[in-house]
Motif scaffolding. Structure first.
Motif, PDB file in Angstrom:
ATOM      1  N   PHE A  20      66.949  55.258  59.068  1.00  0.00           N
ATOM      2  CA  PHE A  20      67.577  56.278  58.227  1.00  0.00           C
ATOM      3  C   PHE A  20      67.746  57.629  58.918  1.00  0.00           C
ATOM      4  O   PHE A  20      68.636  58.403  58.542  1.00  0.00           O
ATOM      5  CB  PHE A  20      66.768  56.479  56.943  1.00  0.00           C
ATOM      6  N   SER A  21      66.916  57.943  59.883  1.00  0.00           N
ATOM      7  CA  SER A  21      66.941  59.288  60.477  1.00  0.00           C
ATOM      8  C   SER A  21      68.310  59.728  60.994  1.00  0.00           C
ATOM      9  O   SER A  21      68.700  60.882  60.826  1.00  0.00           O
ATOM     10  CB  SER A  21      65.900  59.385  61.600  1.00  0.00           C
ATOM     11  N   PRO A  22      69.101  58.854  61.644  1.00  0.00           N
ATOM     12  CA  PRO A  22      70.383  59.327  62.182  1.00  0.00           C
ATOM     13  C   PRO A  22      71.478  59.524  61.144  1.00  0.00           C
ATOM     14  O   PRO A  22      72.527  60.112  61.448  1.00  0.00           O
ATOM     15  CB  PRO A  22      70.795  58.210  63.161  1.00  0.00           C
ATOM     16  N   ALA A  23      71.290  59.035  59.902  1.00  0.00           N
ATOM     17  CA  ALA A  23      72.395  58.929  58.947  1.00  0.00           C
ATOM     18  C   ALA A  23      73.081  60.267  58.684  1.00  0.00           C
ATOM     19  O   ALA A  23      74.312  60.375  58.732  1.00  0.00           O
ATOM     20  CB  ALA A  23      71.893  58.324  57.639  1.00  0.00           C
ATOM     21  N   ARG A  24      72.312  61.285  58.368  1.00  0.00           N
ATOM     22  CA  ARG A  24      72.901  62.573  58.027  1.00  0.00           C
ATOM     23  C   ARG A  24      73.710  63.136  59.192  1.00  0.00           C
ATOM     24  O   ARG A  24      74.822  63.650  58.996  1.00  0.00           O
ATOM     25  CB  ARG A  24      71.803  63.548  57.609  1.00  0.00           C
ATOM     26  N   GLY A  25      73.162  63.022  60.405  1.00  0.00           N
ATOM     27  CA  GLY A  25      73.881  63.506  61.579  1.00  0.00           C
ATOM     28  C   GLY A  25      75.182  62.763  61.812  1.00  0.00           C
ATOM     29  O   GLY A  25      76.201  63.358  62.197  1.00  0.00           O
ATOM     30  N   VAL A  26      75.169  61.438  61.571  1.00  0.00           N
ATOM     31  CA  VAL A  26      76.394  60.646  61.723  1.00  0.00           C
ATOM     32  C   VAL A  26      77.453  61.128  60.733  1.00  0.00           C
ATOM     33  O   VAL A  26      78.620  61.332  61.098  1.00  0.00           O
ATOM     34  CB  VAL A  26      76.095  59.147  61.506  1.00  0.00           C
ATOM     35  N   ALA A  27      77.066  61.326  59.475  1.00  0.00           N
ATOM     36  CA  ALA A  27      78.021  61.763  58.452  1.00  0.00           C
ATOM     37  C   ALA A  27      78.595  63.134  58.791  1.00  0.00           C
ATOM     38  O   ALA A  27      79.818  63.344  58.728  1.00  0.00           O
ATOM     39  CB  ALA A  27      77.353  61.786  57.083  1.00  0.00           C
ATOM     40  N   TYR A  28      77.740  64.096  59.150  1.00  0.00           N
ATOM     41  CA  TYR A  28      78.239  65.434  59.462  1.00  0.00           C
ATOM     42  C   TYR A  28      79.100  65.430  60.710  1.00  0.00           C
ATOM     43  O   TYR A  28      80.053  66.206  60.820  1.00  0.00           O
ATOM     44  CB  TYR A  28      77.069  66.405  59.623  1.00  0.00           C
ATOM     45  N   ASP A  29      78.788  64.578  61.654  1.00  0.00           N
ATOM     46  CA  ASP A  29      79.600  64.488  62.872  1.00  0.00           C
ATOM     47  C   ASP A  29      81.013  64.019  62.545  1.00  0.00           C
ATOM     48  O   ASP A  29      82.000  64.546  63.083  1.00  0.00           O
ATOM     49  CB  ASP A  29      78.941  63.535  63.872  1.00  0.00           C
ATOM     50  N   LEU A  30      81.132  63.029  61.646  1.00  0.00           N
ATOM     51  CA  LEU A  30      82.454  62.559  61.242  1.00  0.00           C
ATOM     52  C   LEU A  30      83.227  63.656  60.512  1.00  0.00           C
ATOM     53  O   LEU A  30      84.417  63.871  60.773  1.00  0.00           O
ATOM     54  CB  LEU A  30      82.319  61.334  60.332  1.00  0.00           C
ATOM     55  N   GLY A  56      77.616  60.029  50.317  1.00  0.00           N
ATOM     56  CA  GLY A  56      76.629  58.973  50.473  1.00  0.00           C
ATOM     57  C   GLY A  56      77.013  58.062  51.617  1.00  0.00           C
ATOM     58  O   GLY A  56      78.184  58.018  52.033  1.00  0.00           O
ATOM     59  N   LEU A  57      76.037  57.372  52.120  1.00  0.00           N
ATOM     60  CA  LEU A  57      76.272  56.345  53.122  1.00  0.00           C
ATOM     61  C   LEU A  57      75.085  55.401  53.106  1.00  0.00           C
ATOM     62  O   LEU A  57      74.066  55.682  52.485  1.00  0.00           O
ATOM     63  CB  LEU A  57      76.485  56.937  54.524  1.00  0.00           C
ATOM     64  N   SER A  58      75.245  54.292  53.780  1.00  0.00           N
ATOM     65  CA  SER A  58      74.144  53.337  53.893  1.00  0.00           C
ATOM     66  C   SER A  58      73.615  53.345  55.309  1.00  0.00           C
ATOM     67  O   SER A  58      74.304  53.760  56.245  1.00  0.00           O
ATOM     68  CB  SER A  58      74.631  51.920  53.555  1.00  0.00           C
ATOM     69  N   SER A  59      72.396  52.899  55.470  1.00  0.00           N
ATOM     70  CA  SER A  59      71.943  52.555  56.810  1.00  0.00           C
ATOM     71  C   SER A  59      72.689  51.283  57.230  1.00  0.00           C
ATOM     72  O   SER A  59      73.258  50.588  56.394  1.00  0.00           O
ATOM     73  CB  SER A  59      70.436  52.323  56.821  1.00  0.00           C
ATOM     74  N   GLN A 223      71.346  60.933  53.475  1.00  0.00           N
ATOM     75  CA  GLN A 223      70.457  60.378  54.495  1.00  0.00           C
ATOM     76  C   GLN A 223      70.444  58.846  54.447  1.00  0.00           C
ATOM     77  O   GLN A 223      69.694  58.196  55.162  1.00  0.00           O
ATOM     78  CB  GLN A 223      69.035  60.900  54.300  1.00  0.00           C
ATOM     79  N   GLY A 224      71.307  58.262  53.596  1.00  0.00           N
ATOM     80  CA  GLY A 224      71.431  56.816  53.551  1.00  0.00           C
ATOM     81  C   GLY A 224      70.710  56.143  52.410  1.00  0.00           C
ATOM     82  O   GLY A 224      70.743  54.911  52.293  1.00  0.00           O
ATOM     83  N   PHE A 225      70.068  56.911  51.530  1.00  0.00           N
ATOM     84  CA  PHE A 225      69.301  56.332  50.425  1.00  0.00           C
ATOM     85  C   PHE A 225      70.177  56.205  49.169  1.00  0.00           C
ATOM     86  O   PHE A 225      71.135  56.948  48.976  1.00  0.00           O
ATOM     87  CB  PHE A 225      68.071  57.161  50.124  1.00  0.00           C
ATOM     88  N   GLY A 226      69.817  55.247  48.310  1.00  0.00           N
ATOM     89  CA  GLY A 226      70.468  55.110  47.022  1.00  0.00           C
ATOM     90  C   GLY A 226      71.881  54.608  47.060  1.00  0.00           C
ATOM     91  O   GLY A 226      72.644  54.794  46.100  1.00  0.00           O
ATOM     92  N   TRP A 227      72.270  53.900  48.144  1.00  0.00           N
ATOM     93  CA  TRP A 227      73.646  53.412  48.238  1.00  0.00           C
ATOM     94  C   TRP A 227      73.827  52.188  47.353  1.00  0.00           C
ATOM     95  O   TRP A 227      73.033  51.259  47.388  1.00  0.00           O
ATOM     96  CB  TRP A 227      74.012  53.067  49.676  1.00  0.00           C
TER      97      TRP A 227
END
Length: 229
Positions: A20-30, A56-59, A223-227
């Motif tokens: 889960f740690s990379p999720a937020r960074g991936v979303a903001y990068d896009l 939102g996003l998933s792992s 951060q990838g939770f609750g998808w």
């Protein structure tokens, strides 16, 4: 709007701290690749005067990886989902992935195999049964709670009403827990996150049910939770 990105991992497992740690960074990068001001606003402040981030996003979820003790299995057949009920955010996410051949998920390279828009189900009845792919995070004060806690539904409804208020949607909502998975603990940038996957029956306006399907349930959806599946 929400969409699925089909991916292939270049390894057969992902380290647990990187699920889960990379999720937020991936979303903001896009988002940043298309709308830097929006990425800065969401990261630094939230949305529309609220601390919430309506995305939102998933792992990464992989098929054929098998289960191995102590390992989050990966394979050449996986998917990552993204979504947002805010058109500007959703458009930036989708445009950010267009033309990319790879997503860097921490130390793991995910080769992009395709992108597919997912239609929103018909919520005109005012009721939906939502099942989550990733754990839903719900907190009371500074403590994460699980579906067996008597305050779980109340706190989750509070979160969903807050989402509705931020989006300017009707905030009447009722939730029943149909079933839940076992409590899980994940480390996100060394901070613990506790949650459970759930199946919920949610009664709300059609517009709010649509928004939740595109955003996710509970805390830390960016951060990838609750998808939602």
């Amino acid at each position: 709007m929400r969409f699925r990105v089909d991916v292939a991992a270049d390894v057969d497992s992902i380290p647990w701290p990187q699920v889960f740690s990379p999720a937020r960074g991936v979303a903001y990068d896009l988002i940043r690749a298309q709308d830097e001001a929006l990425a800065v606003e969401l990261h630094d402040h939230g949305y529309a005067g609220s601390s919430l981030r309506p995305l939102g996003l998933s792992s990464p979820c992989f098929r054929g990886a098998g289960r191995r003790t102590g390992v989050y299995g990966a394979s050449g057949d996986g998917s990552v989902w993204f979504g947002s009920p805010v058109p500007r955010v959703a458009a930036a996410l989708l445009a950010g992935i267009a033309g990319r051949t790879e997503i860097r998920w921490g130390t793991v390279a995910l080769r992009v195999r395709g992108v597919q828009l997912e239609p929103t189900p018909d919520h005109s009845s005012g009721e939906a049964v939502f099942s989550t792919v990733t754990p839903v995070l719900v907190k009371v004060e500074d403590r994460f709670i699980h579906p067996d806690d008597p305050r779980y539904v109340e706190q989750l409804c509070h979160n969903l009403r807050h989402k509705a208020d931020v989006l300017g949607l009707p905030n009447d909502v009722e939730v029943d827990v149909v079933s839940s998975g076992p409590p899980r603990k994940f480390l996100v940038q060394r901070a613990p996150r506790h949650g459970s996957t759930v199946q919920l029956r949610v009664q709300a306006s059609c517009s709010l049910l649509d928004a939740l399907y595109e955003w996710g349930l509970g805390l830390n959806t960016n951060q990838g939770f609750g998808w939602i599946r």
